[in-house]
Design a protein around this motif. Structure first.
Motif, PDB file in Angstrom:
ATOM      1  N   PRO A  25      50.587  -7.498 107.799  1.00 30.31           N
ATOM      2  CA  PRO A  25      50.518  -8.202 106.216  1.00 30.31           C
ATOM      3  C   PRO A  25      50.443  -7.173 105.313  1.00 30.31           C
ATOM      4  CG  PRO A  25      48.853  -9.253 107.656  1.00 30.31           C
ATOM      5  CD  PRO A  25      49.399  -8.399 108.658  1.00 30.31           C
ATOM      6  N   LEU A  26      51.162  -7.333 104.136  1.00 30.56           N
ATOM      7  CA  LEU A  26      51.326  -6.351 102.965  1.00 30.56           C
ATOM      8  C   LEU A  26      49.794  -6.294 102.293  1.00 30.56           C
ATOM      9  CD1 LEU A  26      54.708  -7.052 101.234  1.00 30.56           C
ATOM     10  CD2 LEU A  26      54.011  -5.167 102.549  1.00 30.56           C
ATOM     11  N   ARG A  27      49.365  -5.283 102.024  1.00 32.26           N
ATOM     12  CA  ARG A  27      48.152  -5.082 101.028  1.00 32.26           C
ATOM     13  C   ARG A  27      48.342  -4.862  99.888  1.00 32.26           C
ATOM     14  NH1 ARG A  27      46.554  -0.432 105.511  1.00 32.26           N
ATOM     15  NH2 ARG A  27      46.393  -1.846 107.509  1.00 32.26           N
ATOM     16  N   PRO A  28      47.619  -5.111  98.898  1.00 30.79           N
ATOM     17  CA  PRO A  28      47.654  -4.854  97.649  1.00 30.79           C
ATOM     18  C   PRO A  28      48.149  -3.408  97.174  1.00 30.79           C
ATOM     19  CG  PRO A  28      45.641  -6.083  97.997  1.00 30.79           C
ATOM     20  CD  PRO A  28      46.178  -5.551  99.113  1.00 30.79           C
ATOM     21  N   GLU A  29      47.809  -2.435  97.917  1.00 31.99           N
ATOM     22  CA  GLU A  29      48.211  -1.106  97.782  1.00 31.99           C
ATOM     23  C   GLU A  29      49.382  -0.757  98.306  1.00 31.99           C
ATOM     24  OE1 GLU A  29      45.678  -0.903 101.504  1.00 31.99           O
ATOM     25  OE2 GLU A  29      45.684  -1.736  99.651  1.00 31.99           O
ATOM     26  N   ASP A  30      50.225  -1.718  98.942  1.00 32.89           N
ATOM     27  CA  ASP A  30      51.455  -1.324  99.661  1.00 32.89           C
ATOM     28  C   ASP A  30      52.608  -1.405  98.598  1.00 32.89           C
ATOM     29  OD1 ASP A  30      50.204  -0.903 101.981  1.00 32.89           O
ATOM     30  OD2 ASP A  30      50.861  -2.955 102.629  1.00 32.89           O
ATOM     31  N   PHE A  31      52.674  -2.355  97.645  1.00 35.91           N
ATOM     32  CA  PHE A  31      53.794  -2.418  96.646  1.00 35.91           C
ATOM     33  C   PHE A  31      53.278  -3.150  95.306  1.00 35.91           C
ATOM     34  CE2 PHE A  31      52.774  -6.765  98.054  1.00 35.91           C
ATOM     35  CZ  PHE A  31      53.170  -7.485  96.952  1.00 35.91           C
ATOM     36  N   TYR A  32      54.159  -2.700  94.247  1.00 32.29           N
ATOM     37  CA  TYR A  32      54.279  -3.330  93.075  1.00 32.29           C
ATOM     38  C   TYR A  32      55.481  -4.264  92.620  1.00 32.29           C
ATOM     39  CZ  TYR A  32      55.935   0.924  91.325  1.00 32.29           C
ATOM     40  OH  TYR A  32      56.621   2.258  90.844  1.00 32.29           O
ATOM     41  N   MET A  33      55.235  -4.915  91.719  1.00 38.81           N
ATOM     42  CA  MET A  33      56.661  -5.423  91.115  1.00 38.81           C
ATOM     43  C   MET A  33      57.006  -4.886  89.930  1.00 38.81           C
ATOM     44  SD  MET A  33      57.144  -7.631  93.540  1.00 38.81           S
ATOM     45  CE  MET A  33      58.639  -8.455  92.831  1.00 38.81           C
ATOM     46  N   GLU A  34      58.381  -4.717  89.868  1.00 44.31           N
ATOM     47  CA  GLU A  34      58.951  -4.108  88.645  1.00 44.31           C
ATOM     48  C   GLU A  34      59.924  -4.925  88.351  1.00 44.31           C
ATOM     49  OE1 GLU A  34      60.887  -0.028  87.824  1.00 44.31           O
ATOM     50  OE2 GLU A  34      58.906   0.346  88.067  1.00 44.31           O
ATOM     51  N   GLY A  35      59.785  -5.955  87.362  1.00 48.20           N
ATOM     52  CA  GLY A  35      60.645  -7.241  86.938  1.00 48.20           C
ATOM     53  C   GLY A  35      60.804  -7.622  88.414  1.00 48.20           C
ATOM     54  N   PRO A  36      62.412  -7.947  88.688  1.00 43.88           N
ATOM     55  CA  PRO A  36      62.557  -8.580  89.757  1.00 43.88           C
ATOM     56  C   PRO A  36      62.325  -7.797  91.204  1.00 43.88           C
ATOM     57  CG  PRO A  36      64.540  -8.049  88.819  1.00 43.88           C
ATOM     58  CD  PRO A  36      63.085  -7.646  87.948  1.00 43.88           C
ATOM     59  N   TYR A  37      61.974  -6.503  91.010  1.00 41.13           N
ATOM     60  CA  TYR A  37      62.037  -5.783  92.212  1.00 41.13           C
ATOM     61  C   TYR A  37      60.713  -5.279  92.666  1.00 41.13           C
ATOM     62  CZ  TYR A  37      66.792  -4.785  90.328  1.00 41.13           C
ATOM     63  OH  TYR A  37      67.961  -5.122  89.762  1.00 41.13           O
ATOM     64  N   PHE A  40      57.824  -0.260  96.967  1.00 41.24           N
ATOM     65  CA  PHE A  40      56.927  -0.001  97.925  1.00 41.24           C
ATOM     66  C   PHE A  40      56.258   1.537  97.744  1.00 41.24           C
ATOM     67  CE2 PHE A  40      59.358  -2.966 100.496  1.00 41.24           C
ATOM     68  CZ  PHE A  40      58.485  -3.711 100.834  1.00 41.24           C
ATOM     69  N   THR A  41      54.810   1.616  97.825  1.00 40.10           N
ATOM     70  CA  THR A  41      54.046   2.564  97.380  1.00 40.10           C
ATOM     71  C   THR A  41      54.199   3.612  98.640  1.00 40.10           C
ATOM     72  OG1 THR A  41      52.107   1.681  97.976  1.00 40.10           O
ATOM     73  CG2 THR A  41      52.391   1.501  95.843  1.00 40.10           C
ATOM     74  N   ALA A  42      53.928   5.025  98.289  1.00 36.02           N
ATOM     75  CA  ALA A  42      53.902   5.955  99.296  1.00 36.02           C
ATOM     76  C   ALA A  42      52.694   5.479 100.545  1.00 36.02           C
ATOM     77  CB  ALA A  42      53.485   7.394  98.787  1.00 36.02           C
ATOM     78  N   ALA A  43      51.686   4.914  99.964  1.00 34.12           N
ATOM     79  CA  ALA A  43      50.716   4.287 100.990  1.00 34.12           C
ATOM     80  C   ALA A  43      51.373   3.383 102.125  1.00 34.12           C
ATOM     81  CB  ALA A  43      49.605   3.421 100.482  1.00 34.12           C
ATOM     82  N   TYR A  44      52.170   2.401 101.523  1.00 35.82           N
ATOM     83  CA  TYR A  44      52.989   1.495 102.471  1.00 35.82           C
ATOM     84  C   TYR A  44      53.987   2.626 103.411  1.00 35.82           C
ATOM     85  CZ  TYR A  44      56.633  -1.415 104.173  1.00 35.82           C
ATOM     86  OH  TYR A  44      57.303  -2.185 105.163  1.00 35.82           O
ATOM     87  N   SER A  55      66.494   5.660  99.862  1.00 39.50           N
ATOM     88  CA  SER A  55      66.349   6.360  98.564  1.00 39.50           C
ATOM     89  C   SER A  55      64.969   5.701  98.019  1.00 39.50           C
ATOM     90  CB  SER A  55      67.512   6.465  97.708  1.00 39.50           C
ATOM     91  OG  SER A  55      68.544   7.078  98.436  1.00 39.50           O
ATOM     92  N   CYS A  56      64.012   5.439  98.671  1.00 39.02           N
ATOM     93  CA  CYS A  56      62.923   4.757  97.903  1.00 39.02           C
ATOM     94  C   CYS A  56      62.214   5.541  96.943  1.00 39.02           C
ATOM     95  CB  CYS A  56      61.845   4.251  99.061  1.00 39.02           C
ATOM     96  SG  CYS A  56      62.555   2.932 100.216  1.00 39.02           S
ATOM     97  N   ARG A  57      61.770   5.142  95.683  1.00 40.59           N
ATOM     98  CA  ARG A  57      61.137   5.697  94.915  1.00 40.59           C
ATOM     99  C   ARG A  57      59.960   6.722  95.237  1.00 40.59           C
ATOM    100  NH1 ARG A  57      59.796   2.577  89.431  1.00 40.59           N
ATOM    101  NH2 ARG A  57      61.830   2.193  89.701  1.00 40.59           N
ATOM    102  N   HIS A  58      59.006   5.945  96.173  1.00 44.27           N
ATOM    103  CA  HIS A  58      57.954   6.830  96.517  1.00 44.27           C
ATOM    104  C   HIS A  58      57.943   7.271  97.982  1.00 44.27           C
ATOM    105  CE1 HIS A  58      56.198   5.397  92.666  1.00 44.27           C
ATOM    106  NE2 HIS A  58      56.428   4.297  92.902  1.00 44.27           N
ATOM    107  N   CYS A  59      58.903   7.543  98.432  1.00 45.37           N
ATOM    108  CA  CYS A  59      59.235   7.909  99.882  1.00 45.37           C
ATOM    109  C   CYS A  59      58.244   9.157 100.154  1.00 45.37           C
ATOM    110  CB  CYS A  59      60.652   7.992 100.442  1.00 45.37           C
ATOM    111  SG  CYS A  59      60.687   8.534 101.951  1.00 45.37           S
ATOM    112  N   PRO A  60      57.427   9.328 100.952  1.00 41.05           N
ATOM    113  CA  PRO A  60      56.887  10.527 101.285  1.00 41.05           C
ATOM    114  C   PRO A  60      57.626  11.491 102.334  1.00 41.05           C
ATOM    115  CG  PRO A  60      55.801   8.981 102.375  1.00 41.05           C
ATOM    116  CD  PRO A  60      56.881   8.217 101.579  1.00 41.05           C
TER     117      PRO A  60
END
Length: 62
Positions: A25-37, A40-44, A55-60
């Motif tokens: 299950p996704l956790r609240p800290e795993d992602f955020y919505m930016e318009g329709p997109y 995923f966060t670095a934590a995810y 090429s994910c924005r927050h890829c660690p």
């Protein structure tokens, strides 16, 4: 006319379902919505454990 795709809840649900199938299950800290997109966060990415080469924005891993 706008260049932004129309927000589609069905597509959002498909994205969420695919991510949950791979990592539980996704956790609240795993992602955020930016318009329709879903962004995923670095934590995810760290919990997933590898780079998907999308090429994910927050890829660690890059």
């Amino acid at each position: 006319m706008s260049d932004t795709p129309e927000f589609n809840r069905e597509e959002e649900q498909i994205q969420i379902t695919a991510a949950e199938a791979e990592n539980g299950p996704l956790r609240p800290e795993d992602f955020y919505m930016e318009g329709p997109y879903m962004v995923f966060t670095a934590a995810y990415h760290l919990r997933r454990g590898y780079c998907c080469n999308s090429s994910c924005r927050h890829c660690p891993y890059k």
